[in-house]
Write a protein that holds these residues in place. Structure first.
Motif, PDB file in Angstrom:
ATOM      1  N   VAL A 144      49.378  52.980  22.100  1.00  0.00           N
ATOM      2  CA  VAL A 144      48.154  52.701  22.831  1.00  0.00           C
ATOM      3  C   VAL A 144      47.973  53.810  23.860  1.00  0.00           C
ATOM      4  O   VAL A 144      48.876  54.072  24.656  1.00  0.00           O
ATOM      5  CB  VAL A 144      48.238  51.328  23.539  1.00  0.00           C
ATOM      6  CG1 VAL A 144      46.983  51.063  24.344  1.00  0.00           C
ATOM      7  CG2 VAL A 144      48.481  50.237  22.529  1.00  0.00           C
TER       8      VAL A 144
ATOM      9  N   GLU B  37      43.233  53.488  27.455  1.00  0.00           N
ATOM     10  CA  GLU B  37      42.900  52.170  26.932  1.00  0.00           C
ATOM     11  C   GLU B  37      43.747  51.089  27.593  1.00  0.00           C
ATOM     12  O   GLU B  37      43.250  49.999  27.888  1.00  0.00           O
ATOM     13  CB  GLU B  37      43.093  52.123  25.419  1.00  0.00           C
ATOM     14  CG  GLU B  37      42.621  50.820  24.812  1.00  0.00           C
ATOM     15  CD  GLU B  37      42.614  50.836  23.303  1.00  0.00           C
ATOM     16  OE1 GLU B  37      42.549  49.749  22.733  1.00  0.00           O
ATOM     17  OE2 GLU B  37      42.663  51.927  22.716  1.00  0.00           O
ATOM     18  N   ALA B  38      45.017  51.395  27.853  1.00  0.00           N
ATOM     19  CA  ALA B  38      45.869  50.418  28.541  1.00  0.00           C
ATOM     20  C   ALA B  38      45.352  50.152  29.952  1.00  0.00           C
ATOM     21  O   ALA B  38      45.319  49.005  30.408  1.00  0.00           O
ATOM     22  CB  ALA B  38      47.307  50.914  28.597  1.00  0.00           C
TER      23      ALA B  38
ATOM     24  N   ARG C 159      42.234  50.518  30.910  1.00  0.00           N
ATOM     25  CA  ARG C 159      40.967  49.802  30.774  1.00  0.00           C
ATOM     26  C   ARG C 159      41.214  48.329  30.487  1.00  0.00           C
ATOM     27  O   ARG C 159      40.564  47.449  31.059  1.00  0.00           O
ATOM     28  CB  ARG C 159      40.132  50.415  29.645  1.00  0.00           C
ATOM     29  CG  ARG C 159      38.758  49.763  29.481  1.00  0.00           C
ATOM     30  CD  ARG C 159      38.001  50.347  28.296  1.00  0.00           C
ATOM     31  NE  ARG C 159      38.706  50.226  27.037  1.00  0.00           N
ATOM     32  CZ  ARG C 159      38.766  49.129  26.291  1.00  0.00           C
ATOM     33  NH1 ARG C 159      38.169  48.026  26.686  1.00  0.00           N
ATOM     34  NH2 ARG C 159      39.428  49.112  25.160  1.00  0.00           N
ATOM     35  N   LEU C 160      42.192  48.038  29.628  1.00  0.00           N
ATOM     36  CA  LEU C 160      42.506  46.654  29.314  1.00  0.00           C
ATOM     37  C   LEU C 160      43.103  45.925  30.516  1.00  0.00           C
ATOM     38  O   LEU C 160      42.904  44.727  30.684  1.00  0.00           O
ATOM     39  CB  LEU C 160      43.470  46.580  28.132  1.00  0.00           C
ATOM     40  CG  LEU C 160      42.892  47.007  26.786  1.00  0.00           C
ATOM     41  CD1 LEU C 160      43.987  47.025  25.726  1.00  0.00           C
ATOM     42  CD2 LEU C 160      41.760  46.098  26.370  1.00  0.00           C
ATOM     43  N   ALA C 161      43.824  46.639  31.340  1.00  0.00           N
ATOM     44  CA  ALA C 161      44.410  46.028  32.537  1.00  0.00           C
ATOM     45  C   ALA C 161      43.384  45.883  33.644  1.00  0.00           C
ATOM     46  O   ALA C 161      43.645  45.245  34.649  1.00  0.00           O
ATOM     47  CB  ALA C 161      45.595  46.853  33.021  1.00  0.00           C
ATOM     48  N   GLY C 162      42.218  46.468  33.479  1.00  0.00           N
ATOM     49  CA  GLY C 162      41.169  46.345  34.482  1.00  0.00           C
ATOM     50  C   GLY C 162      41.304  47.326  35.629  1.00  0.00           C
ATOM     51  O   GLY C 162      40.665  47.176  36.655  1.00  0.00           O
TER      52      GLY C 162
ATOM     53  N   THR D 175      40.528  50.776  37.061  1.00  0.00           N
ATOM     54  CA  THR D 175      39.683  51.944  36.901  1.00  0.00           C
ATOM     55  C   THR D 175      39.604  52.677  38.219  1.00  0.00           C
ATOM     56  O   THR D 175      40.048  52.203  39.246  1.00  0.00           O
ATOM     57  CB  THR D 175      38.265  51.544  36.455  1.00  0.00           C
ATOM     58  OG1 THR D 175      37.704  50.709  37.469  1.00  0.00           O
ATOM     59  CG2 THR D 175      38.280  50.806  35.128  1.00  0.00           C
TER      60      THR D 175
END
Length: 131
Positions: A30, A34-35, A37-40, A42
């Protein structure tokens, strides 16, 4: 008896077939973006941005003025923080209990009240022991 044996054989056969149909898992790398972004996590959610957003609220500004703190001075101090310090401070603010110490005080009051009623202590004069 034969019906029970036959039923048991059918159930066991179905169970064995179900166990043998194990699905394999797929794994892949991954990307870091992306990791994150998935963890929120930014860039917009950095510590500085979260602290600035908190200072922009009217109720926070009013409370700061009530306590004698200049909001512009607080904003300058936030700007002087490093990224790690700002993130740590924002995390501490997010994890701080709402309502302050009132919940702890009420807990102590009720514990003392119950122990007074049970006759283990004598703290409050308005209680009567059940002993």
């Amino acid at each position: 008896m034969k019906r029970i044996q036959r039923l048991l054989a059918v159930v066991l056969s179905a169970s064995i077939l179900n166990v043998s149909a194990i699905h394999s898992a797929q794994a892949a790398l991954v990307p870091t973006e992306e990791a994150a972004r998935l963890a929120g996590v930014t860039q917009a959610e950095s510590g500085h941005a979260r602290l600035t957003a908190a200072l922009a609220r009217d109720d926070v500004r009013a409370e700061m003025l009530r306590q004698g703190v200049d909001p512009t001075l607080a904003q300058e101090r936030i700007a002087a923080l490093t990224d790690d310090e700002a993130t740590r401070l924002a995390d501490q603010i997010d994890s701080a209990p709402a309502g302050g110490i009132i919940g702890a005080i009420l807990l102590v009051f009720f514990v003392l009240l119950i122990t007074d009623i049970l006759g283990l202590t004598k703290v409050f004069p308005f209680t009567r022991s059940i002993r």
